[in-house]
Write a protein that holds these residues in place. Structure first.
Motif, mmCIF file in Angstrom:
data_model
loop_
_atom_site.group_PDB
_atom_site.id
_atom_site.type_symbol
_atom_site.label_atom_id
_atom_site.label_comp_id
_atom_site.label_asym_id
_atom_site.label_seq_id
_atom_site.Cartn_x
_atom_site.Cartn_y
_atom_site.Cartn_z
ATOM 1 N N ALA A 32 0.829 -1.206 0.000
ATOM 2 C CA ALA A 32 0.000 0.000 0.000
ATOM 3 C C ALA A 32 0.865 1.258 0.000
ATOM 4 O O ALA A 32 0.578 2.224 -0.718
ATOM 5 N N LEU A 33 1.931 1.256 0.774
ATOM 6 C CA LEU A 33 2.814 2.420 0.823
ATOM 7 C C LEU A 33 3.548 2.597 -0.506
ATOM 8 O O LEU A 33 3.719 3.720 -0.985
ATOM 9 N N ALA A 34 3.964 1.503 -1.122
ATOM 10 C CA ALA A 34 4.654 1.586 -2.419
ATOM 11 C C ALA A 34 3.734 2.182 -3.477
ATOM 12 O O ALA A 34 4.150 3.038 -4.268
ATOM 13 N N VAL A 35 2.476 1.761 -3.485
ATOM 14 C CA VAL A 35 1.515 2.304 -4.446
ATOM 15 C C VAL A 35 1.272 3.781 -4.177
ATOM 16 O O VAL A 35 1.242 4.604 -5.097
ATOM 17 N N ALA A 36 1.131 4.152 -2.908
ATOM 18 C CA ALA A 36 0.917 5.562 -2.559
ATOM 19 C C ALA A 36 2.114 6.411 -2.986
ATOM 20 O O ALA A 36 1.950 7.514 -3.518
ATOM 21 N N ARG A 37 3.323 5.903 -2.785
ATOM 22 C CA ARG A 37 4.536 6.648 -3.178
ATOM 23 C C ARG A 37 4.590 6.838 -4.688
ATOM 24 O O ARG A 37 4.917 7.910 -5.177
ATOM 25 N N GLN A 38 4.282 5.791 -5.448
ATOM 26 C CA GLN A 38 4.291 5.893 -6.912
ATOM 27 C C GLN A 38 3.338 6.988 -7.390
ATOM 28 O O GLN A 38 3.681 7.791 -8.254
ATOM 29 N N LYS A 39 2.158 7.015 -6.812
ATOM 30 C CA LYS A 39 1.173 8.033 -7.201
ATOM 31 C C LYS A 39 1.645 9.421 -6.800
ATOM 32 O O LYS A 39 1.521 10.384 -7.575
ATOM 33 N N ALA A 40 2.190 9.539 -5.597
ATOM 34 C CA ALA A 40 2.663 10.848 -5.132
ATOM 35 C C ALA A 40 3.807 11.360 -6.005
ATOM 36 O O ALA A 40 3.866 12.546 -6.331
ATOM 37 N N GLU A 41 4.717 10.457 -6.391
ATOM 38 C CA GLU A 41 5.823 10.861 -7.258
ATOM 39 C C GLU A 41 5.307 11.319 -8.620
ATOM 40 O O GLU A 41 5.813 12.279 -9.195
ATOM 41 N N GLN A 42 4.284 10.655 -9.116
ATOM 42 C CA GLN A 42 3.702 11.076 -10.389
ATOM 43 C C GLN A 42 3.075 12.464 -10.270
ATOM 44 O O GLN A 42 3.261 13.312 -11.138
ATOM 45 N N TYR A 43 2.338 12.712 -9.188
ATOM 46 C CA TYR A 43 1.740 14.040 -8.990
ATOM 47 C C TYR A 43 2.820 15.107 -8.860
ATOM 48 O O TYR A 43 2.685 16.204 -9.406
ATOM 49 N N ALA A 44 3.876 14.803 -8.136
ATOM 50 C CA ALA A 44 4.967 15.765 -7.988
ATOM 51 C C ALA A 44 5.565 16.087 -9.349
ATOM 52 O O ALA A 44 5.795 17.261 -9.684
ATOM 53 N N GLU A 45 5.796 15.055 -10.149
ATOM 54 C CA GLU A 45 6.368 15.264 -11.484
ATOM 55 C C GLU A 45 5.414 16.065 -12.369
ATOM 56 O O GLU A 45 5.835 16.976 -13.093
ATOM 57 N N LEU A 46 4.137 15.761 -12.323
ATOM 58 C CA LEU A 46 3.151 16.461 -13.143
ATOM 59 C C LEU A 46 3.037 17.943 -12.786
ATOM 60 O O LEU A 46 2.666 18.757 -13.626
ATOM 61 N N THR A 47 3.351 18.266 -11.537
ATOM 62 C CA THR A 47 3.272 19.669 -11.109
ATOM 63 C C THR A 47 4.627 20.354 -11.126
ATOM 64 O O THR A 47 4.753 21.505 -10.702
ATOM 65 N N GLY A 48 5.655 19.642 -11.603
ATOM 66 C CA GLY A 48 6.981 20.234 -11.677
ATOM 67 C C GLY A 48 7.654 20.408 -10.328
ATOM 68 O O GLY A 48 8.513 21.271 -10.153
ATOM 69 N N ARG A 49 7.267 19.589 -9.367
ATOM 70 C CA ARG A 49 7.822 19.677 -8.023
ATOM 71 C C ARG A 49 8.529 18.374 -7.666
ATOM 72 O O ARG A 49 8.468 17.402 -8.405
ATOM 73 N N GLU A 50 9.186 18.359 -6.521
ATOM 74 C CA GLU A 50 9.802 17.147 -5.994
ATOM 75 C C GLU A 50 9.040 16.692 -4.770
ATOM 76 O O GLU A 50 8.519 17.504 -4.007
ATOM 77 N N LEU A 51 9.029 15.387 -4.571
ATOM 78 C CA LEU A 51 8.359 14.822 -3.408
ATOM 79 C C LEU A 51 9.179 15.120 -2.163
ATOM 80 O O LEU A 51 10.379 14.889 -2.133
ATOM 81 N N GLY A 52 8.521 15.657 -1.154
ATOM 82 C CA GLY A 52 9.205 15.988 0.091
ATOM 83 C C GLY A 52 9.014 14.915 1.149
ATOM 84 O O GLY A 52 8.899 13.729 0.842
ATOM 85 N N GLU A 53 8.964 15.353 2.380
ATOM 86 C CA GLU A 53 8.832 14.449 3.528
ATOM 87 C C GLU A 53 7.384 13.996 3.713
ATOM 88 O O GLU A 53 6.453 14.690 3.323
ATOM 89 N N VAL A 54 7.226 12.834 4.350
ATOM 90 C CA VAL A 54 5.887 12.354 4.713
ATOM 91 C C VAL A 54 5.355 13.237 5.832
ATOM 92 O O VAL A 54 6.038 13.487 6.823
ATOM 93 N N VAL A 55 4.143 13.726 5.649
ATOM 94 C CA VAL A 55 3.514 14.595 6.638
ATOM 95 C C VAL A 55 2.556 13.798 7.531
ATOM 96 O O VAL A 55 2.473 14.039 8.745
ATOM 97 N N GLU A 56 1.865 12.844 6.934
ATOM 98 C CA GLU A 56 0.858 12.101 7.700
ATOM 99 C C GLU A 56 0.607 10.750 7.031
ATOM 100 O O GLU A 56 0.634 10.642 5.809
ATOM 101 N N ILE A 57 0.377 9.736 7.845
ATOM 102 C CA ILE A 57 -0.011 8.414 7.343
ATOM 103 C C ILE A 57 -1.227 7.947 8.139
ATOM 104 O O ILE A 57 -1.236 8.000 9.365
#
Length: 100
Positions: A32-57
């Motif tokens: 579940a965490l691997a899937v969430a990370r993949q999606k978050a990395e895609q959103y970061a890339e789509l917005t021209g940003r980098e993925l930062g620290e985990v804020v909440e789980i």
């Protein structure tokens, strides 16, 4: 017949359960965490940003409850074979990351 209760003993149901599902939960959590990370990395890339620290789980773990066997008279109960079943352990993870 049940020796301890004799003819007064009645079987009200049969249920299946996992003896120890901690390992399965750990595997589901990692996936579940691997899937969430993949999606978050895609959103970061789509917005021209980098993925930062985990804020909440937040997580939700679900395992189906026991599968009850409907009560029946002795003749019907003897005719119903019992066989191993299957069970599913699922983890849903909601993870928030900061973006840089």
């Amino acid at each position: 017949m049940v020796d301890a209760g004799g003819d007064a003993a009645r079987l009200r149901g049969v249920s299946y359960a996992l003896e120890d599902d901690a390992g399965l939960e750990a595997e589901a959590r990692a996936e579940a965490l691997a899937v969430a990370r993949q999606k978050a990395e895609q959103y970061a890339e789509l917005t021209g940003r980098e993925l930062g620290e985990v804020v909440e789980i937040r997580e939700q773990v679900s395992s189906p409850g026991p599968m009850p066997f409907a009560g029946a008279d002795a003749a019907v109960a003897e005719a119903v074979p019992l066989a191993p079943g299957s069970s599913t352990v699922a983890v849903t993870a909601q993870v928030r990351w900061s973006l840089r």
